[in-house]
Design a protein around this motif. Structure first.
Motif, PDB file in Angstrom:
ATOM      1  N   UNK A  34      70.065  -6.618  24.836  1.00 34.67           N
ATOM      2  CA  UNK A  34      69.127  -6.341  25.917  1.00 34.67           C
ATOM      3  C   UNK A  34      69.387  -5.000  26.595  1.00 34.67           C
ATOM      4  N   UNK A 163      50.628  -6.375  16.811  1.00 33.45           N
ATOM      5  CA  UNK A 163      49.842  -6.731  17.996  1.00 33.45           C
ATOM      6  C   UNK A 163      48.377  -6.400  17.815  1.00 33.45           C
TER       7      UNK A 163
ATOM      8  N   UNK B 149      61.194  -7.530  27.690  1.00 30.78           N
ATOM      9  CA  UNK B 149      60.785  -8.583  26.764  1.00 30.78           C
ATOM     10  C   UNK B 149      59.263  -8.706  26.706  1.00 30.78           C
ATOM     11  N   UNK B 151      57.108  -6.338  26.864  1.00 26.87           N
ATOM     12  CA  UNK B 151      56.415  -5.132  26.381  1.00 26.87           C
ATOM     13  C   UNK B 151      55.432  -5.395  25.229  1.00 26.87           C
ATOM     14  N   UNK B 152      55.854  -6.106  24.155  1.00 29.88           N
ATOM     15  CA  UNK B 152      54.878  -6.301  23.061  1.00 29.88           C
ATOM     16  C   UNK B 152      53.700  -7.192  23.444  1.00 29.88           C
ATOM     17  N   UNK B 153      53.803  -7.929  24.545  1.00 29.40           N
ATOM     18  CA  UNK B 153      52.741  -8.877  24.902  1.00 29.40           C
ATOM     19  C   UNK B 153      51.745  -8.295  25.890  1.00 29.40           C
TER      20      UNK B 153
END
Lengths: 233, 213
Positions: A34, A163, B149, B151-153
């Protein structure tokens, strides 16, 4: 933009592609996935002091999760292509169209560029993504034909492009909200909208589960044991 | 919070590890405008920008205003044979809301409105104390983790391109006019890109750690 060359850690070691680069794992170190803080290998399993994420040198369950999401995505992708995506009702007729039929309809109207966007985003990319993720997961434990560089690029491409398949779901949402002209024309979503969205989400999760550091492990030292003793300071 | 975990070994702060290929390097702080790049897989490791935090904050506020306005202003308008309809982003979110597809409404709403907005609020929460020279807000590390976390969503830019496709599809069926919210979403996409470009996660984590002490 000028580029800072970072000084290397560790001594020169004989390696095929990058003779002087050693992985943190080989030096008895591990980095938090992370926040990037660097810890000793002995801290594996503890929580990172900086961001309290659980430290793992390699995500050992990674492949299991990759395949689980992969199968789920494939199962959602099949009905997504068989069921109708859009229901269009005009004064004269009511039509149902699947993803591929919708694209061919556009070609008949002469909108070839848009049809291509749809075909690439909702057929080409998903199929290529299934193939790419499967290839990456399979190539971890055996001799891969593509170099680690190529596979890293492939992985980044899959992560970046995945995406964009969602675009078809958004198009359906916009059309269904917009085209509500009473009797003149009406568009409503079909069941494939849901299964397709699920398929995209599952493939994204599958790609995210993949620990890309494993690509480089198999590239440099196939079965090298982790040398915990060699860590310095 | 720090002592609870009782790390047996100190952090090796002189090193930096590439998150993608696990290559180990001795750390060197780049100047503003310079970048530290992994020599093996070319991942950018550190990319500090001058006044990055305050610029990111400004962009976040811009972003929030744009999203909230775009949510309710008319987005697209169509007309055919005397019938007329206009839609906002909110309507697009609610397009699936009746019937069994309502889950999809939730998902679309999350992806194009909720997640982008949340990321903006999280940046404000994490970076505002930094800019004001205060210690980080409670839970700032968790907030920044969540920010990364998510970011891609965050799919606002995909939604905007989706609008373009929808426009072409509808143009055969009826006349379409672009509303003000469409342009706002367009600007939003650029602002998000600028912000992601400005954000250097290494710098943020280092700042969070330094200020904590």
């Amino acid at each position: 933009m000028p580029l800072v060359r970072l000084d290397r850690a560790g001594e020169t070691q004989g390696m095929s592609d990058h003779p002087d680069i050693r992985s943190a794992r080989d030096c008895g170190l591990l980095a938090c996935t992370r926040c990037g803080a660097v810890w000793s290998m002995q801290d594996e399993g503890a929580k990172c002091d900086r961001c309290s994420h659980v430290l793992q040198s390699r995500d050992t369950k990674s492949l299991q999760r990759v395949w689980a999401w992969w199968v789920a995505a494939l199962m959602a992708y099949i009905p997504a292509n068989l069921e109708p995506m859009l229901r269009t009702r005009t004064l004269v007729a009511e039509t149902e169209s699947t993803i591929v039929e919708g694209a061919f309809e556009l070609i008949h109207h002469g909108d070839i560029p848009v049809a291509l966007i749809i075909l690439i985003a909702s057929v080409g990319i998903p199929v290529a993504k299934f193939g790419a993720i499967a290839y990456l997961a399979l190539s971890v434990n055996r001799q891969a034909r593509l170099s680690a560089h190529r596979r890293q690029h492939l992985y980044e491409l899959v992560e970046y492009i995945g995406r964009w398949s969602m675009i078809d779901v958004f198009v359906v949402a916009i059309l269904s909200a917009l085209v509500q002209l009473n009797v003149a024309a009406q568009i409503s979503p079909g069941p494939a909208a849901l299964t397709f969205a699920l398929s995209v989400i599952f493939t994204m999760l599958s790609a995210q589960s993949f620990d890309s550091r494993m690509i480089w492990d198999s590239d440099t030292a196939p079965d090298a044991p982790v040398t915990k003793e060699t860590h310095r300071e | 919070m720090v002592k609870d975990f009782g790390m047996p070994h100190p952090q090796h702060s002189g090193y930096i590890v590439c998150p993608h290929c696990d290559a180990l390097f001795v750390q060197k702080q780049p100047q503003f405008g310079e970048r530290a790049v992994c020599t093996r897989c070319r991942t950018v490791l550190i990319a500090p920008r001058r006044n990055a935090f305050i610029r990111i904050l400004a962009l976040s506020v811009t972003n929030l205003i744009l999203v909230i306005a775009a949510l309710f202003l008319p987005f697209l308008q169509i007309s055919r044979a005397g019938f007329h309809n206009e839609t906002s982003v909110m309507d697009a979110v609610l397009a699936f809301s009746d019937g069994p597809l309502f889950v999809l409404s939730l998902a679309v709403g999350a992806l194009i409105v909720l997640v982008p907005m949340m990321r903006m609020v999280l940046t404000l929460y994490v970076l505002a104390p930094m800019v004001m020279g205060r210690p980080p807000a409670p839970g700032a590390t968790r907030a920044f983790r969540l920010f990364e976390a998510l970011k891609p969503w965050s799919m606002a830019e995909i939604f905007v391109l989706g609008c373009g496709v929808a426009l072409v599809k509808v143009s055969a069926l009826a006349q379409v006019h672009l509303g003000s919210a469409f342009w706002m979403m367009g600007v939003l996409v650029i602002v998000v890109l600028l912000q992601d470009n400005m954000m250097c996660r290494w710098s943020v984590w280092t700042a969070l750690e330094k200020r904590k002490a």
